[in-house]
Design an enzyme around this catalytic site. Structure first.
Site, short mmCIF file in Angstrom:
data_model
loop_
_atom_site.label_atom_id
_atom_site.label_comp_id
_atom_site.label_asym_id
_atom_site.label_seq_id
_atom_site.Cartn_x
_atom_site.Cartn_y
_atom_site.Cartn_z
N ARG A 192 0.08 30.03 70.45
CA ARG A 192 1.40 30.14 69.37
C ARG A 192 1.03 31.12 68.40
O ARG A 192 1.53 30.77 67.27
CB ARG A 192 1.78 28.78 68.94
N LYS A 311 -7.59 16.51 69.87
CA LYS A 311 -6.10 16.20 70.59
C LYS A 311 -6.83 15.62 71.89
O LYS A 311 -7.53 16.31 72.57
CB LYS A 311 -5.68 17.60 70.91
N GLU A 315 -0.64 16.33 76.81
CA GLU A 315 -0.63 17.50 77.60
C GLU A 315 -2.00 17.88 78.25
O GLU A 315 -2.30 19.11 77.99
CB GLU A 315 -0.41 18.48 76.40
N ARG A 348 -5.42 13.40 66.32
CA ARG A 348 -4.03 13.76 66.14
C ARG A 348 -3.24 12.72 66.97
O ARG A 348 -3.27 12.08 68.05
CB ARG A 348 -3.80 15.17 67.05
N LYS A 384 2.36 14.84 63.03
CA LYS A 384 3.27 15.98 62.75
C LYS A 384 4.41 15.49 61.96
O LYS A 384 4.66 14.46 62.07
CB LYS A 384 3.63 16.54 64.02
N ASP A 389 8.64 17.62 68.05
CA ASP A 389 7.49 18.86 67.94
C ASP A 389 7.82 20.07 67.16
O ASP A 389 8.44 20.98 67.69
CB ASP A 389 7.32 19.34 69.39
N GLU A 411 0.68 16.92 59.48
CA GLU A 411 0.48 18.20 60.03
C GLU A 411 1.79 19.15 60.28
O GLU A 411 2.91 18.65 60.61
CB GLU A 411 -0.16 17.96 61.54
N GLU A 417 6.58 28.82 66.09
CA GLU A 417 6.60 28.56 67.67
C GLU A 417 8.02 28.35 67.85
O GLU A 417 8.50 28.86 68.89
CB GLU A 417 5.99 27.39 67.80
N TRP A 567 10.31 17.74 79.18
CA TRP A 567 9.75 19.11 78.96
C TRP A 567 11.20 20.01 79.15
O TRP A 567 11.23 21.13 78.64
CB TRP A 567 9.09 19.46 79.88
#
Ligand code: GCW
Length: 728
Positions: A192, A311, A315, A348, A384, A389, A411, A417, A567
């Site tokens: 990113r 993390k 993912e 995270r 976050k 996201d 965060e 991104e 997604w």
């Protein structure tokens, strides 16, 4: 009568003074942006004369590395701004002395008996005082790093041409850990990242310490950043091998005088991958011993190492759940390894499981909120700003306010991104301000996210805020000149979340471009509109995650064939013949129930939810009447069109500023704005062409239909768009 030699001399004089004027006028000198907001170019002469009187000599008592950094920065900054060296002196010998130090380092500061008690280890005081009958400015703090921060503040006053008379300023950070998170792979690729390769040159380290690291540290310290996580959260265990730890230690050495500690991302499976163990189960004694020993190795090299950022089980990253253990068991195991050395774990909250079909919005909360109180004292959960996201707009993450017993960090993503990469001008100060000021209602009205993360709401013992860095090896550091403002604003808000995004933009513009009001006012106005423009032309009215697959560059609202439902953009917008938007009320996914009752009530009703979040929480009929009197479909067309128009206006504003900015930076910004306008149209046209297939309504009068067919937009591909996730 002028003789030839005299005429020639006169001509020569005229020519050289014109040349001098050209090179000295800030607007005329080509600049590549490397200097960031620390340009220290000469002020115009009248202003310089005023400050010169108040900056007659520099008295820095004490010679710790941080005090030396403060002295060097002041010497460099004042010389540049005032057009001449400011002498260093052992004591106050004239009016206009600038006295820098701590009570421990400086007899003068000690003698002033200033009240520095409330400033803590990083705060500072700027105070005008008489010392031995001379007028002086005192930059005092409890530590050398505090004094360095004060020195940068003092320089900022001059850079922005604020008054330095009668100073009585104190400042201390509201949040203790203020980090940049680099998503930099060890091969130099930045996930990113839109500003070139990683600035960390692992191959040359530890022997060669690029001077750029020092400039990075100066920039960080100038805005109070005190930590940097060097490596990608999609982590590579190699960084924990001794060869790499030596390199990490070299970076720690360079950053230390500037108050910046290094942190590393810890790959949970490292004991297996580089330790030769058969398991990474956090309850296995051998695994625990391996991490304890790893911590010893790290602290032997970098005694002030900050800790691990992790993390896990998200993912595809390994984590404690691979062994049937909880996030708390995983985090605590690492925390126990670091605790003897004073390190922390930043765990995270960006977790969502591949086998969980529930609304992704809910998953982090469902997994972590029940673990409140189960984490060690040196664990922070890094959350976050929003539940999905880093979208152009999201509601605040429902974990804020929901974990009173566990320090939560915020965060945010500085790198853009989802906001047009480096080419789109989007000042993110207002986005972060919106997140920080959001009221969780956790303890009644006024329970803002800012008060959660600064610890004042729940009494957290440690506090923090992290920004995913937009820094790379590009000359201008961030890929575009205006993205420097996002680095700057992130850090200023991490220091004090009550600062105003507009005031921060103004400070930055004055230091980065020029103090001329004719430039500052339009630039700030443009910056303040810019994020909302992106929301409008990408994802208005609460839409989210409509970006193309993988690289997230450009629109892809039609994408519906990816491996996981969440997604796919179609999962998020849910357009159908009836309407548009994601029902997250009790009738839908139920995610709304994660918020306080006051918010459930307000956001649960399409008539009372702010329209900016309407489609985030509701599936709304195409003919739903909006506040403007338009239908939802018409409003959508209106918002997308407004976004494009705003960018066109930004272009015009910038074009009118030619002559106020050096040609090199002017031209790049102008070219990028042209790209932005073209891409804003692309976003608008592609999304509206697509949504129209569901709405089945004509374009309202006065709005241009898309320039191309939907098929045209769907066929666009960008195989080498930068920044994608890469396996390491
Ligand atoms: O936003 C997503 C990004 C991933 C990133 C992930 C995360 C580092 O697309 O590139 O991975 O978030 O925050 O972990």
């Amino acid at each position: 009568m002028a003789t030839w030699p005299r005429l020639a001399a006169a001509l020569w004089a005229a020519l050289t003074s014109a040349l001098l004027a050209a090179t000295h006028s800030p607007a005329a000198r080509a600049e590549d942006g490397y200097e960031l907001w620390l340009r220290y170019h000469p002020l115009e002469s009248a202003a310089a004369a005023v400050y010169r009187a108040a900056a007659g000599e520099l008295v820095v008592q004490g010679d710790t590395p941080s005090l030396a950094a403060a002295r060097d920065e002041l010497a460099r900054g004042l010389e540049g701004l005032l057009g001449g060296e400011v002498p260093l002196s052992e004591g106050v010998t004239r009016d206009g002395a600038i006295v820098v130090g701590t009570p421990a380092s400086s007899p003068i500061v000690r003698g002033l008996a200033l009240d520095l008690g409330a400033l803590g280890p990083e705060g500072y005081m700027l105070a005008s005082r008489e010392i031995g009958g001379r007028a002086a400015t005192v930059v005092a703090a409890n530590t050398g790093v505090g004094a360095l921060y004060g020195a940068f503040h003092f320089l900022r006053l001059i850079q922005t041409q604020a008054s330095i008379d009668d100073l009585a300023i104190t400042s201390a950070p509201r949040v203790r850990l203020r980090l940049l998170n680099h998503w930099d792979n060890l091969d130099g690729y930045v996930e990113r990242g839109y500003a070139g390769a990683s600035i960390w040159d692992w191959r040359m380290l530890p022997d060669y310490r690029d001077p750029r690291y020092t400039d990075y540290a100066r920039a960080a310290a100038s805005v109070g950043i005190n930590g940097v996580s060097l490596t990608n959260v999609n982590a590579d265990a190699t960084v924990l091998t001794p060869e790499y730890l030596d390199r990490v230690a070299a970076l720690a050495d360079v950053l230390r005088p500037y108050g910046v500690r290094v942190y590393l991302t810890a790959r949970f499976s490292a004991p297996v991958e580089i330790g030769g163990l058969a398991t990474a189960d956090p309850l296995d004694p051998q695994v625990r011993a391996w991490w304890a020993e790893k911590a010893e190795e790290i602290y032997a090299r970098a005694p002030d190492f900050g800790g691990f950022l992790v993390k896990a089980n998200s993912e595809g990253q390994p984590g404690p759940q691979d062994y049937g253990r909880s996030h708390a068991e995983g985090a605590n195991m690492l925390a126990d390894a670091l605790a003897p050395h004073g390190g922390v774990v930043m765990w995270r909250a960006f977790v969502y499981a591949s086998d969980n079909p529930d609304d992704r919005h809910k998953q982090a909360y469902d997994e972590l909120a029940p673990l409140d109180g189960e984490f060690r004292d040196n664990v922070l959960i890094q959350v976050k700003n929003g539940p999905i996201d880093f979208q152009p707009r999201e509601p605040f993450h429902p974990l804020f306010g929901a974990m009173p017993e566990t320090p939560l960090m915020l965060e945010v993503q500085i790198t853009k991104e989802y906001l047009g990469f480096a080419t789109h001008l989007a000042y993110l100060g207002p986005l972060w301000e919106e997140a920080l000021d959001a009221d969780t209602h956790a303890r009644g009205e006024g329970s803002t996210v800012g008060r959660v993360i600064d610890g004042s709401l729940h009494g957290y013992a440690i506090t923090g805020m992290a920004g995913v860095s937009n820094v790379g090896a590009d000359r201008n550091w961030t890929g575009s000149h205006f993205d420097q403002a996002n680095w700057y604003a992130f850090a200023r808000l991490a220091w004090d979340h009550e600062l105003d995004a507009e005031a921060i933009a103004e400070e930055w513009a004055r230091m980065t471009f020029s103090n001329e009001d004719a430039l500052v006012a339009p630039v700030v106005a443009m910056m303040m509109r810019s994020r909302e423009a992106v929301v409008d032309y990408m994802t208005p009215l609460g839409l989210h995650h409509l970006m193309a697959t993988g690289h997230h560059y450009g629109p892809g609202p039609w994408v519906d064939d990816l491996g996981r439902p969440d997604w796919n953009p179609t999962y998020y917008h849910r357009a159908d013949a009836d309407g548009l938007g994601f029902d997250r009320t009790a009738a839908g996914s139920g995610a709304l129930a994660q918020y306080a009752p006051e918010l459930q009530e307000m956001w649960g009703d399409p008539e009372t939810v702010p329209e900016s979040l309407l489609l985030w929480f509701h599936h709304v009929p195409w003919d739903h009447e909006m506040e403007s009197g338009r239908t939802l479909w018409e409003e959508l067309v209106h918002a997308y069109s407004r976004g494009v128009a705003t960018v066109a206006g930004m272009r015009e504003t910038w074009a009118s500023l030619e002559g106020y900015v050096d040609p090199e930076r002017f031209a790049q910004v102008a070219a990028f704005l042209a790209i932005q306008e073209r891409e804003a149209r692309w976003w608008r046209d592609a999304c509206l062409a697509y949504f129209q297939t569901f709405a089945q309504r004509p374009f309202p009068e006065g709005y241009e239909p898309p320039a191309q067919t939907l098929e045209h937009y769907m066929a666009i591909e960008h195989p080498y768009a930068p920044g994608e996730t890469r396996p390491q």
